[in-house]
Motif scaffolding. Structure first.
Motif, PDB file in Angstrom:
ATOM      1  N   PHE A 291       1.189  -1.391   0.188  1.00  0.00           N
ATOM      2  CA  PHE A 291      -0.092   0.421  -0.159  1.00  0.00           C
ATOM      3  C   PHE A 291       0.627   1.636   0.072  1.00  0.00           C
ATOM      4  N   HIS A 292       0.750   2.738  -1.100  1.00  0.00           N
ATOM      5  CA  HIS A 292       1.456   2.770  -1.223  1.00  0.00           C
ATOM      6  C   HIS A 292       1.731   4.432   0.451  1.00  0.00           C
ATOM      7  N   ASP A 293       0.724   4.203   1.314  1.00  0.00           N
ATOM      8  CA  ASP A 293       1.135   4.713   1.916  1.00  0.00           C
ATOM      9  C   ASP A 293       1.438   4.807   3.394  1.00  0.00           C
ATOM     10  N   ILE A 294       2.489   3.248   3.163  1.00  0.00           N
ATOM     11  CA  ILE A 294       3.122   2.957   3.819  1.00  0.00           C
ATOM     12  C   ILE A 294       4.466   3.441   4.154  1.00  0.00           C
ATOM     13  N   MET A 295       4.585   4.236   2.962  1.00  0.00           N
ATOM     14  CA  MET A 295       5.911   4.951   3.277  1.00  0.00           C
ATOM     15  C   MET A 295       5.947   7.003   3.234  1.00  0.00           C
ATOM     16  N   THR A 296       4.348   6.953   4.064  1.00  0.00           N
ATOM     17  CA  THR A 296       3.905   8.232   4.515  1.00  0.00           C
ATOM     18  C   THR A 296       3.118   8.220   6.013  1.00  0.00           C
ATOM     19  N   ASP A 297       2.259   7.074   6.208  1.00  0.00           N
ATOM     20  CA  ASP A 297       1.648   7.562   7.698  1.00  0.00           C
ATOM     21  C   ASP A 297       2.441   6.360   8.502  1.00  0.00           C
ATOM     22  N   PRO A 298       2.675   6.690   9.345  1.00  0.00           N
ATOM     23  CA  PRO A 298       3.098   5.456  10.203  1.00  0.00           C
ATOM     24  C   PRO A 298       2.798   4.813  11.070  1.00  0.00           C
ATOM     25  N   ALA A 299       1.535   5.034  11.362  1.00  0.00           N
ATOM     26  CA  ALA A 299       0.593   3.535  11.376  1.00  0.00           C
ATOM     27  C   ALA A 299       0.205   2.205  10.471  1.00  0.00           C
ATOM     28  N   ALA A 300       0.646   2.713   9.088  1.00  0.00           N
ATOM     29  CA  ALA A 300       0.535   2.290   8.447  1.00  0.00           C
ATOM     30  C   ALA A 300       1.300   1.352   8.005  1.00  0.00           C
ATOM     31  N   ASN A 301       1.897   2.751   8.224  1.00  0.00           N
ATOM     32  CA  ASN A 301       3.870   1.175   8.334  1.00  0.00           C
ATOM     33  C   ASN A 301       3.932   0.068   9.330  1.00  0.00           C
ATOM     34  N   GLU A 302       3.760   0.791  10.051  1.00  0.00           N
ATOM     35  CA  GLU A 302       3.865  -0.205  11.803  1.00  0.00           C
ATOM     36  C   GLU A 302       3.394  -1.614  11.166  1.00  0.00           C
ATOM     37  N   GLU A 303       2.428  -1.295  10.792  1.00  0.00           N
ATOM     38  CA  GLU A 303       1.412  -2.800  10.715  1.00  0.00           C
ATOM     39  C   GLU A 303       1.893  -3.633   9.923  1.00  0.00           C
ATOM     40  N   TYR A 304       1.915  -3.211   8.623  1.00  0.00           N
ATOM     41  CA  TYR A 304       3.252  -4.109   7.436  1.00  0.00           C
ATOM     42  C   TYR A 304       4.525  -4.200   8.426  1.00  0.00           C
ATOM     43  N   ALA A 305       5.148  -3.168   8.664  1.00  0.00           N
ATOM     44  CA  ALA A 305       6.313  -3.930  10.030  1.00  0.00           C
ATOM     45  C   ALA A 305       6.280  -4.899  10.883  1.00  0.00           C
ATOM     46  N   GLU A 306       4.851  -5.087  11.206  1.00  0.00           N
ATOM     47  CA  GLU A 306       5.149  -5.967  12.706  1.00  0.00           C
ATOM     48  C   GLU A 306       4.392  -7.339  11.250  1.00  0.00           C
ATOM     49  N   PHE A 307       4.311  -7.392  10.448  1.00  0.00           N
ATOM     50  CA  PHE A 307       4.131  -8.769   9.487  1.00  0.00           C
ATOM     51  C   PHE A 307       5.902  -8.649   9.449  1.00  0.00           C
ATOM     52  N   VAL A 308       5.809  -8.432   8.646  1.00  0.00           N
ATOM     53  CA  VAL A 308       7.716  -8.450   8.241  1.00  0.00           C
ATOM     54  C   VAL A 308       8.041  -9.366   9.588  1.00  0.00           C
ATOM     55  N   ARG A 309       7.865  -8.576  10.609  1.00  0.00           N
ATOM     56  CA  ARG A 309       9.008  -9.094  11.160  1.00  0.00           C
ATOM     57  C   ARG A 309       8.666 -10.371  12.351  1.00  0.00           C
ATOM     58  N   GLU A 310       6.955 -11.099  11.906  1.00  0.00           N
ATOM     59  CA  GLU A 310       6.574 -12.237  12.339  1.00  0.00           C
ATOM     60  C   GLU A 310       6.982 -13.359  11.259  1.00  0.00           C
ATOM     61  N   LYS A 311       7.502 -12.438  10.183  1.00  0.00           N
ATOM     62  CA  LYS A 311       7.498 -13.974   9.145  1.00  0.00           C
ATOM     63  C   LYS A 311       9.088 -13.732   9.631  1.00  0.00           C
ATOM     64  N   ILE A 312       9.985 -12.797   9.832  1.00  0.00           N
ATOM     65  CA  ILE A 312      11.157 -13.703  10.438  1.00  0.00           C
ATOM     66  C   ILE A 312      11.565 -14.094  11.600  1.00  0.00           C
ATOM     67  N   ARG A 313      10.573 -13.566  11.832  1.00  0.00           N
ATOM     68  CA  ARG A 313      10.434 -14.334  13.753  1.00  0.00           C
ATOM     69  C   ARG A 313      10.576 -16.490  13.461  1.00  0.00           C
ATOM     70  N   GLU A 314       9.639 -16.395  12.866  1.00  0.00           N
ATOM     71  CA  GLU A 314       9.543 -18.128  12.106  1.00  0.00           C
ATOM     72  C   GLU A 314      10.732 -18.285  11.491  1.00  0.00           C
ATOM     73  N   ARG A 315      10.793 -17.523  11.362  1.00  0.00           N
ATOM     74  CA  ARG A 315      12.742 -18.649  10.261  1.00  0.00           C
ATOM     75  C   ARG A 315      13.908 -18.251  10.722  1.00  0.00           C
ATOM     76  N   VAL A 316      13.636 -17.940  12.507  1.00  0.00           N
ATOM     77  CA  VAL A 316      14.673 -18.316  13.165  1.00  0.00           C
ATOM     78  C   VAL A 316      14.433 -19.296  14.420  1.00  0.00           C
ATOM     79  N   HIS A 317      15.101 -20.322  14.559  1.00  0.00           N
ATOM     80  CA  HIS A 317      14.856 -21.286  15.660  1.00  0.00           C
ATOM     81  C   HIS A 317      15.161 -20.467  17.449  1.00  0.00           C
ATOM     82  N   ASP A 318      16.235 -20.432  17.362  1.00  0.00           N
ATOM     83  CA  ASP A 318      16.848 -19.420  18.603  1.00  0.00           C
ATOM     84  C   ASP A 318      15.312 -18.098  18.879  1.00  0.00           C
ATOM     85  N   PRO A 319      15.044 -17.939  20.207  1.00  0.00           N
ATOM     86  CA  PRO A 319      14.262 -16.770  20.074  1.00  0.00           C
ATOM     87  C   PRO A 319      14.911 -15.495  20.930  1.00  0.00           C
TER      88      PRO A 319
END
Ligand code: NAP
Length: 538
Positions: A291-319
């Motif tokens: 979504f284009h507003d991830i580059m300007t709206d901090p709340a929109a960005n944070e939601e997507y950033a959290e999705f990406v963080r989840e994806k990272i956590r899923e791939r690394v065994h040691d918490p």
């Protein structure tokens, strides 16, 4: 006489145009100017052509925009003759491509390798640049064209003791031509930017032990590379016009387009499905297709950033390691998003450890390793993946002096001042091509090289020998460029985009942020109005 004095004693090479750099933009600029009948030559610091793809030959280096969106578009024959083997092709192939272009268009006789431009002075009376290389070669040229790229001046961190290290050490952008043998060795990598993220999985597979010194975690996203089948190859060739047309439409001239919807106008379940859908795509879709507003709206960005963080956590065994790899201190996309293959899984290997040098910074490099405030790490090899003095660094490291003897380093002490990114007032007949537009490199390089070609031809037809940006036009452009960055998340984060990775460098957004389409439109309009904003002389 030594070689430098010997070279200095020779008569200077007399040229219409001297282009600095035989990378993507320099090669095409050379092609354009020679087709115009000019005596144009490239001086290249490296031992071969390729620019970025000559220097950055570290294991894992590859395109992360589509090979076929990075290709030159100017020759249908070239498009037909060249086959990419992968959707995101690797450094050796990219370097081969640029060499193929140099040979295919008979550019090589006009390229002087191992010719590092050290100084250039503008002779105000003769309207000519006098150029000298580090080995004493001299040239005089009406036009000086900087095609040095944006990520050329490699950056070494100012960590004490770097010279004391007794083992092998490399900066990724000065990688040796011969293979480096990591077998059984204890290797340290400093940095976790786009370069390190490509390199680390390869080194981990080859070495004894790998220690990664991370100061800032990044939002690395899966590249999803694959080979190109013969059927796809044909399809790509048939579709080239559509690829280039698409790149002409998009903000940064990549193939992906931001989704025009605003994040919170889309219901939560649909948003989630959208995130998953773009995540499964190859390349930059996870960034430029969001979504284009991830580059300007901090709340929109944070939601997507959290999705990406989840994806990272899923791939690394040691918490604990997973949490260290999860970025929290900057928004998604505020720094350049690295694209990776197997990066996060690398930290599940028994021979790899991650060291957080934010909480315990590196104090010094010792004869046998790296000392942080918490521990000493014994190493046989240190790899500096510490980036670049981007956009301005390569030029300001040369002694380039304009009409009144002022250096470009002084002129840009307060951040780069340009008109259209192409010229700086006080530096007549110096064109800076592909300097600073946030743009897929080749797509903008072609446009700018053609603009310079047309401008030079226009001047020739009118008997002009000199072109210079007017101070007023430069000021207006600089103010306009600055205004465009208001509200952009880029400016709130430290990175090479902002120059803040280099100590003492003015903190400012180094790119033109109006987008590639607006940039193209603007420079075309300026040309159509008789190069409005430039002053000409005979
Ligand atoms: P970079 O993004 O500037 O990353 C440099 C890294 O070194 C950062 O992790 C930085 O940490 C770290 N660092 C610097 N000084 C340090 C110190 N004193 N102690 C600890 N860590 C230190 O550089 P890069 O990875 O070379 O990438 C630069 C750009 O090159 C990319 O953004 C991209 O545009 C381009 N690139 C393109 C491709 C491609 O097209 N395929 C591939 C690679 C790179 P901090 O973040 O904390 O400063």
């Amino acid at each position: 006489m030594n070689a430098v004095a010997d070279n200095r004693a020779q008569a200077p090479e007399e040229l219409d145009a001297l282009i600095i750099g035989a990378g993507v933009s320099g090669l095409y600029q050379l092609y354009c100017l020679r087709r115009l009948g000019l005596q144009a030559v490239i001086y290249e610091a490296g031992g071969g052509v390729g620019g970025t793809w000559y220097w950055n030959r570290y294991p894992g280096a590859r395109f992360d925009s589509e090979s076929y969106s990075y290709i030159y578009s100017f020759s249908r024959e070239l498009l037909e003759e060249w086959d990419w083997s992968e959707h995101y092709s690797a450094q050796p192939e990219n370097e081969r491509y640029l060499n193929f272009v140099a040979d295919r268009f008979e550019l090589r006789p006009h390229i002087r390798c191992n010719a590092r431009v050290q100084s250039a002075r503008f002779d105000d009376d003769a309207n000519r640049w006098r150029i000298e290389t580090a080995d004493g070669r001299c040239a005089q040229a009406r036009f000086l064209i900087s095609a040095v790229g944006i990520l050329s001046a490699h950056h070494m961190p100012d960590i004490p003791g770097i010279e004391d290290f007794a083992g092998q050490s490399f900066h990724t952008a000065r990688w040796p031509h011969e293979p480096v043998d990591f077998s059984g060795k204890r290797v340290g990598v400093i940095g976790t930017g786009a370069t390190a993220i490509q390199l680390i999985p390869h080194v981990a597979e080859q070495c004894g032990e790998l220690t990664v010194f991370q100061r800032t975690a990044n939002y690395a996203c899966p590249l999803r590379n694959s080979t190109i089948t013969p059927a796809e190859q044909r399809q790509i060739k048939d579709d080239y016009e559509a690829v280039f047309a698409r790149c002409r439409r998009t903000f940064a001239a990549f193939m992906q387009e931001f989704d025009p919807r605003r994040t919170f106008d889309v219901p939560p379940a649909e948003r989630r499905a959208f995130y998953e859908a773009i995540w499964s795509q190859p390349g930059f879709t996870k960034w430029f297709g969001a979504f284009h507003d991830i580059m300007t709206d901090p709340a929109a960005n944070e939601e997507y950033a959290e999705f990406v963080r989840e994806k990272i956590r899923e791939r690394v065994h040691d918490p604990v390691t997973a949490e260290l790899l999860v970025p929290r201190d900057h928004p998604f996309g505020a720094k350049r998003i690295p694209l990776e293959t197997g990066y996060y899984e690398t930290f599940n290997r028994p021979n790899v450890r991650l060291v957080d040098v934010k909480s315990a910074p590196i104090e010094r490099v010792t004869a046998n390793g790296v000392q942080t405030t918490a521990a000493h790490y014994d190493l046989d090899v240190i790899i500096y993946a510490t980036g670049f003095d981007a956009i301005t660094g390569e030029l300001t490291r040369m002694d380039i002096r304009g009409a009144d003897g002022r250096s470009i380093a002084d002129a840009w002490a307060d951040g780069p001042q340009t008109y259209l990114t192409l010229q700086t007032a006080g530096f007549p007949n110096l064109f800076i091509i592909n300097g600073a537009v946030f743009c897929n490199f080749t797509r903008c390089a072609e446009v700018v090289a053609e603009w310079v070609r047309d401008c030079v031809a226009w001047m020739g037809a009118r008997g002009y020998a000199r072109i210079e940006a007017s101070p007023a036009a430069e000021l207006a452009w600089t103010e306009h460029a600055e205004k465009l960055t208001e509200g952009m998340l880029f400016t709130k984060t430290d990175s090479w985009f902002m120059g803040s990775n280099v100590k003492g460098k003015k903190r400012t957004f180094l790119f033109y942020a109006g987008g590639a389409p607006a940039f193209r439109e603007k420079i075309a309009e300026v040309a159509a109005r008789g190069y409005e904003g430039f002053e000409f002389g005979r």
